[in-house]
Enzyme design. Sequence first.
Site, short mmCIF file in Angstrom:
data_model
loop_
_atom_site.label_atom_id
_atom_site.label_comp_id
_atom_site.label_asym_id
_atom_site.label_seq_id
_atom_site.Cartn_x
_atom_site.Cartn_y
_atom_site.Cartn_z
N ARG A 42 23.74 -4.47 -41.08
CA ARG A 42 25.00 -4.07 -40.83
C ARG A 42 25.63 -2.94 -41.19
O ARG A 42 26.33 -1.97 -40.79
CB ARG A 42 26.26 -5.21 -41.33
CG ARG A 42 26.31 -6.17 -40.31
CD ARG A 42 26.80 -7.51 -40.80
NE ARG A 42 28.15 -7.32 -41.49
CZ ARG A 42 28.87 -7.99 -42.34
NH1 ARG A 42 27.91 -8.80 -43.04
NH2 ARG A 42 30.14 -7.79 -42.74
N ARG B 79 29.81 -16.87 -44.42
CA ARG B 79 29.75 -16.16 -43.15
C ARG B 79 28.41 -16.13 -42.63
O ARG B 79 27.44 -15.56 -43.21
CB ARG B 79 30.49 -15.04 -43.23
CG ARG B 79 31.75 -14.78 -42.66
CD ARG B 79 32.45 -13.64 -42.95
NE ARG B 79 31.72 -12.19 -42.37
CZ ARG B 79 32.52 -11.32 -42.31
NH1 ARG B 79 33.75 -10.88 -42.67
NH2 ARG B 79 31.82 -10.23 -41.77
N ARG C 275 35.21 1.76 -34.55
CA ARG C 275 33.97 1.86 -35.08
C ARG C 275 33.25 2.70 -34.32
O ARG C 275 32.07 2.81 -35.06
CB ARG C 275 33.51 0.18 -35.24
CG ARG C 275 33.77 -0.44 -36.75
CD ARG C 275 33.14 -1.95 -36.42
NE ARG C 275 32.70 -2.51 -37.55
CZ ARG C 275 33.42 -3.58 -38.19
NH1 ARG C 275 34.58 -3.91 -37.60
NH2 ARG C 275 32.92 -3.91 -39.36
N ARG D 218 30.34 -13.12 -51.42
CA ARG D 218 30.95 -13.56 -50.54
C ARG D 218 30.09 -14.64 -49.51
O ARG D 218 30.75 -15.77 -49.12
CB ARG D 218 31.59 -12.61 -49.43
CG ARG D 218 32.39 -13.04 -48.30
CD ARG D 218 33.30 -12.04 -47.64
NE ARG D 218 32.07 -11.22 -46.52
CZ ARG D 218 32.70 -10.47 -45.90
NH1 ARG D 218 33.81 -9.64 -46.09
NH2 ARG D 218 31.53 -9.74 -45.16
#
Length: 195
Positions: free
Chosen positions: A147, A136, A91, A130
């Site tokens: 993010r 999460r 990443r 999600r």
Amino acid sequence: MSCQRLLLIGPPGAGKGTQAAKLSEHYGIPAISTGDIFRKNVSEQTELGKQAKVFLDSGEYVPDSLTNALVRDRLAQPDAAGGFLLDGYPRTVDQVAELDRMLSAADTRLDAVVLITADREQIVARLLRRAAEQGRSDDTEDVITHRIQVYEAQTAPLIELYGKRDLLVTVDGIGEVDAVSQRIFAALDGAACAA
Ligand code: AMP
């Protein structure tokens, strides 16, 4: 050339995890998700998990030193000897260099890098869905925004880097899961991994 050593890149919410499972099954290679490994360590409260938690919760990248060591160990496992799909690694540009070293030490190389694309509105909507389904800790609206910024700053440059190496296969990530999988298989079988 076969499709045995693959990377999956894309913004958060592009569907990498879902597609990683499909690719793993299709090509008979283990899917290795650094995010999943970090989350497991956090939930089991291992030493690595304790160090990684603050980064995961805030949407920052875990330092390269921890991440690279984790991948090095995982790739040394026997099931990765014949191939692997890395989901969410590398990443950063430094992680690319480290992966290059790991692969050349093992006298092997990547077959293809799959980029799953999706525009910002769609990925934010997916991540918020999600959040409601899975809870999460990094799927809150503020952390999602962060993010995406971290991805743009640190991971998007990898697209050009792997493009220059002629490894990049770009696939539209919008649509039904199976339709996206078929797109990926077709792109890989027709180009990068053609016999
Ligand atoms: P993911 O499940 O791929 O979205 O990853 C979730 C979180 O795990 C990221 O926001 C980072 O905090 C951490 N993480 C996963 N992969 C990496 C990586 N290659 N380098 C640094 N941090 C990572």
